[in-house]
Design an enzyme around this catalytic site. Sequence first.
Site, PDB file in Angstrom:
ATOM      1  N   ALA A  52      -4.623  -0.616  -2.609  1.00  0.00           N
ATOM      2  CA  ALA A  52      -3.933   0.144  -1.270  1.00  0.00           C
ATOM      3  C   ALA A  52      -5.087   0.476  -0.485  1.00  0.00           C
ATOM      4  O   ALA A  52      -6.105   0.902  -0.631  1.00  0.00           O
ATOM      5  CB  ALA A  52      -3.157   1.221  -1.810  1.00  0.00           C
ATOM      6  N   LYS A  53      -4.444   0.175   0.985  1.00  0.00           N
ATOM      7  CA  LYS A  53      -5.641   0.669   1.916  1.00  0.00           C
ATOM      8  C   LYS A  53      -4.889   2.077   2.527  1.00  0.00           C
ATOM      9  O   LYS A  53      -4.430   2.207   3.344  1.00  0.00           O
ATOM     10  CB  LYS A  53      -5.362  -0.315   3.120  1.00  0.00           C
ATOM     11  N   VAL A  54      -5.341   2.985   1.481  1.00  0.00           N
ATOM     12  CA  VAL A  54      -5.276   4.506   1.852  1.00  0.00           C
ATOM     13  C   VAL A  54      -6.085   4.913   2.591  1.00  0.00           C
ATOM     14  O   VAL A  54      -7.382   4.768   2.339  1.00  0.00           O
ATOM     15  CB  VAL A  54      -5.047   5.039   0.594  1.00  0.00           C
ATOM     16  N   TYR A 100     -11.104   6.037   2.478  1.00  0.00           N
ATOM     17  CA  TYR A 100     -12.200   5.493   3.600  1.00  0.00           C
ATOM     18  C   TYR A 100     -13.122   6.574   3.812  1.00  0.00           C
ATOM     19  O   TYR A 100     -14.107   6.253   4.483  1.00  0.00           O
ATOM     20  CB  TYR A 100     -11.661   4.866   4.915  1.00  0.00           C
ATOM     21  N   SER A 133       0.776  -1.173  -0.056  1.00  0.00           N
ATOM     22  CA  SER A 133      -0.047   0.046   0.034  1.00  0.00           C
ATOM     23  C   SER A 133       0.898   1.318  -0.023  1.00  0.00           C
ATOM     24  O   SER A 133       0.612   2.172  -0.775  1.00  0.00           O
ATOM     25  CB  SER A 133      -1.008   0.055   1.179  1.00  0.00           C
TER      26      SER A 133
END
Length: 296
Positions: free
Chosen positions: A153-155, A159, A65
């Site tokens: 990617a866990k950006v 969220y 990420s």
Amino acid sequence: MQYFNSNTVLYLNGRFEKASDTTTSLYGQSLHYGYAVFDGLRAYHTHNGTRIFKAREHFERLRRSAELVHIPFKWNIDELIKKTYKLLEYNNLKNAYIRPLIYCAPNMSLIAAKDVSIMICAFEWDAYLGHKLLKVMVSSYERPSPKSTPIEAKVSGNYVNSILATTEAKSKGFDEALLLDSYGNVAEAPGANIFIEKNGRLYTPPLGNILPGITRATVIELCHVLDIELIEKHLTIKDLKHADSAFFCGTATEIAGIGSVDEYKFPLRWPDSVGATIQRTYKSLALEKQNYEVII
């Protein structure tokens, strides 16, 4: 819920510190622009002590990420796993949710980060969506296009989309939202992947417009072990609303059965569904000694 108290310890840039004693700048890109990456892990109390489920896969995804959005990743994964186990000991946690976060130094510009920090915290957190069958609505919000941001990617900033979708769903009396992608196909929940069942087969959206969930990958592995036919394909609303059953999956969510989507109620009793079999098997898998890697 309360995530920390006066005795809670977190890991910050190589040191263990009390959460109440830590500070951060109000001028960071992470705070102002959501320019940060994170991941989520679960630790389970097993017959062999407390163990973190698929720790390496999660920290490797954290590194991936960071690389996708040009945030430096300067840490050794073996060392991070070791420190995370120590963090659980400091907080006397046996079953826990773990949140590593990489955030950026003070910088009000829009250029890629050079100086970054890592924080890891842990706390008790039951299954995110609870244990009852979920009442779900198709959100008016779409999953962000992969042409606008790296979807895999866990950006942190991505969220905001999840918060909007979940807030909308709850304001209308639903438990959770389901987002479509920019082509109108089923994508995922704000924080979980989705599987649907039809005639004993499981279907799930392919990678490309969804987060490649580690729990999703585990469910696919379980399908191979249990000889359950699994098909990755683009799913329409029609596919969804003609399915026999459905469930969400994710680290925070674990396996959560869905009772209905909008006005459509899934006809198959949850205990008789493939999803319920996956749910039971996943929980057993999470408690098995051989599924854990402990770095000493």
